[in-house]
Design an enzyme around this catalytic site. Structure first.
Site, short mmCIF file in Angstrom:
data_model
loop_
_atom_site.label_atom_id
_atom_site.label_comp_id
_atom_site.label_asym_id
_atom_site.label_seq_id
_atom_site.Cartn_x
_atom_site.Cartn_y
_atom_site.Cartn_z
N TRP A 1 0.87 -1.18 0.00
CA TRP A 1 0.00 0.00 0.00
C TRP A 1 0.91 1.23 0.00
O TRP A 1 1.79 1.34 0.86
CB TRP A 1 -0.85 -0.05 1.28
CG TRP A 1 -1.89 1.01 1.44
CD1 TRP A 1 -2.80 1.44 0.51
CD2 TRP A 1 -2.15 1.75 2.64
NE1 TRP A 1 -3.61 2.40 1.06
CE2 TRP A 1 -3.23 2.61 2.36
CE3 TRP A 1 -1.58 1.78 3.91
CZ2 TRP A 1 -3.75 3.49 3.31
CZ3 TRP A 1 -2.10 2.64 4.86
CH2 TRP A 1 -3.18 3.48 4.55
N ASP B 1 -0.68 -5.24 9.59
CA ASP B 1 -1.73 -4.36 9.11
C ASP B 1 -2.84 -5.27 8.58
O ASP B 1 -2.65 -5.98 7.59
CB ASP B 1 -1.21 -3.43 7.99
CG ASP B 1 -2.26 -2.41 7.56
OD1 ASP B 1 -3.38 -2.43 8.12
OD2 ASP B 1 -1.96 -1.60 6.66
N LYS C 1 -13.61 -1.88 5.63
CA LYS C 1 -14.08 -2.78 4.58
C LYS C 1 -15.02 -3.85 5.11
O LYS C 1 -16.08 -4.10 4.54
CB LYS C 1 -12.89 -3.46 3.90
CG LYS C 1 -12.17 -2.59 2.89
CD LYS C 1 -11.18 -1.65 3.52
CE LYS C 1 -10.44 -0.84 2.48
NZ LYS C 1 -9.52 0.13 3.08
C1 LMR Z 1 -6.79 1.18 -0.81
O1 LMR Z 1 -5.69 0.64 -0.75
O2 LMR Z 1 -7.31 1.55 -1.87
C2 LMR Z 1 -7.56 1.40 0.47
O3 LMR Z 1 -6.85 0.93 1.55
C3 LMR Z 1 -8.04 2.79 0.63
C4 LMR Z 1 -6.94 3.76 0.93
O4 LMR Z 1 -7.08 4.50 1.90
O5 LMR Z 1 -5.94 3.83 0.20
#
Ligand code: LMR
Length: 399
Positions: A130, A211, A246
């Protein structure tokens, strides 16, 4: 005065979400931000949430501040949900929970605590991950570094590469682990791989930071908590950031928590006191409404099973959309590129639709996905999946 500031880059996910919302095209399709959409393309407010809100409306609890560490009832329910009641009872005062503004708040708080423990330590982060992970760690004073997680050739996780990198990590470094539904690949370690990985983490004296933003959306709520529960059973001390964005659909209510699990009650008492000191300087105390919804759902004899049923419906729809996409792409000659999606979990998959291809899809065809090639399979539905597969095939043929 502000001219002295440089312009910060737009967030790769939220910037795209904003562009999608601005786009007036009726044909636009959103495979970008990680938000669950149902088969009609809408993000549902779960029935269990609506019922909980009705109960809250009747009860009209006062709008006073929550304590620094949040609602005790919420934190209690979170510990049971994540650890399971039996393990939670067994751990007793070796666990503390702090309610946070979403999973992001929990990861940030965790990173701050790691920094207090081991100032300036390296935070080992999955590549890919992420995009906010390295930024959060940096903001908390940690030094982000990468462990290779995914092999772009085989399109599968590469545990050997992870272990090879972690073998070079120093004692006190932290390692950020995706609890389930790895973001962006959807490719989670097997249970035996988790055992190997956590054993290596334990032997090297690293600080595990989970996480876990998708519990329930991979294999179901209990199976998805496997690595966190295993870490506790192995006697590891760790931090686990969890989110109800989510799995309870509470995105904008910002409902998350940080679990602190230690070797003994005294260590956890100290960690909790430091966490509260950090919170007081950041958001003072968390917001109440979302946590009240979550605690009502999780502790209500009828609403909890209603929620778990709705969560399972979401999970199964993701599985179905993955299988459909693999079939549609196989029919178009891209079977080998998409086959792993059927075994992977959750909302995300990492495709070869990165860079130029992602821009072409967005600019020419109003199909939004992250430029890394990550797609949110929850954006697919029976009405758009054939058109999406056609566009994917055309984009891949661009070379
Ligand atoms: C994502 O990865 O799209 C989600 O976790 C939303 C975000 O806050 O980025």
């Amino acid at each position: 005065m502000f001219d002295a500031l440089s312009l910060a880059p737009e967030d790769p996910i939220l910037g795209l979400a904003a562009a999608f919302n601005r786009d007036p095209s009726p044909a636009k399709i959103n495979l970008a931000q990680g938000i669950y959409l149902d088969e009609t393309g809408r993000t549902p407010t779960l029935a269990c949430v609506r019922r909980a809100e009705e109960l809250l409306l009747q009860a009209a609890p006062p709008k006073t501040y929550l304590p620094i560490d949040g609602s005790a009832k919420f934190n209690d329910a979170v510990a049971d949900f994540v650890l399971g009641p039996a393990l939670r009872a067994q751990l007793g005062p070796r666990v503390a929970v702090v309610q946070t503004p979403g999973g992001t708040g929990a990861v940030r708080l965790a990173a701050e605590i790691v920094h207090l423990l081991h100032g300036g330590a390296t935070a080992w982060i999955s590549n890919p991950t992420w995009p906010n992970h390295p930024n959060i760690c940096r903001a908390a004073g940690l030094k982000p570094a990468e462990y290779r997680y995914f092999d772009a050739q085989t399109k599968r996780r590469d545990l050997d590469a992870v272990l090879a990198t972690l073998a070079t990590a120093a004692r006190g470094d932290t390692v950020l682990l995706h609890g389930c539904c790895h973001n962006p690949t959807g490719d989670d370690p097997s249970e035996s791989e988790w055992r190997t990985l956590l054993t290596a983490v334990q032997q090297r004296g690293l600080v595990p930071l989970f996480d876990s933003a998708y519990q329930g959306l991979a294999r179901g709520p209990d199976l998805d908590a496997f690595p966190i529960r295993l870490a506790a059973e192995m006697g590891l001390s760790f931090l686990a950031a969890v989110s109800f964005s989510k799995n309870l659909g509470l995105y904008g209510e910002r409902v998350g928590a940080l679990l602190l699990v230690g070797a003994d009650a005294e260590g956890v008492r100290r960690a909790l006191s430091q966490a509260k000191a950090v919170v007081r300087t950041a958001w003072s105390s968390p917001s109440a409404h979302g946590a009240r919804i979550a605690e009502t759902v999780m502790t209500h004899a009828e609403l909890r099973p209603l929620w778990l049923g709705e969560l399972e419906t979401m999970r199964l729809r993701l599985v179905q959309m993955r299988q459909d996409l693999v079939r549609l792409m196989t029919e178009r000659g891209f079977g080998s590129a998409f086959a792993p999606l059927a075994e992977q979990h959750g909302m995300f998959a990492l495709t070869e639709l990165s860079g130029e291809r992602a821009r072409w899809l967005r600019q020419e065809h109003k199909l939004y996905l992250i430029e890394s090639g990550r797609i949110n399979v929850a954006g697919l539905n029976p009405r758009n999946q054939t058109a999406v597969a056609d566009l994917f095939a055309r984009a891949l043929a661009l070379g």
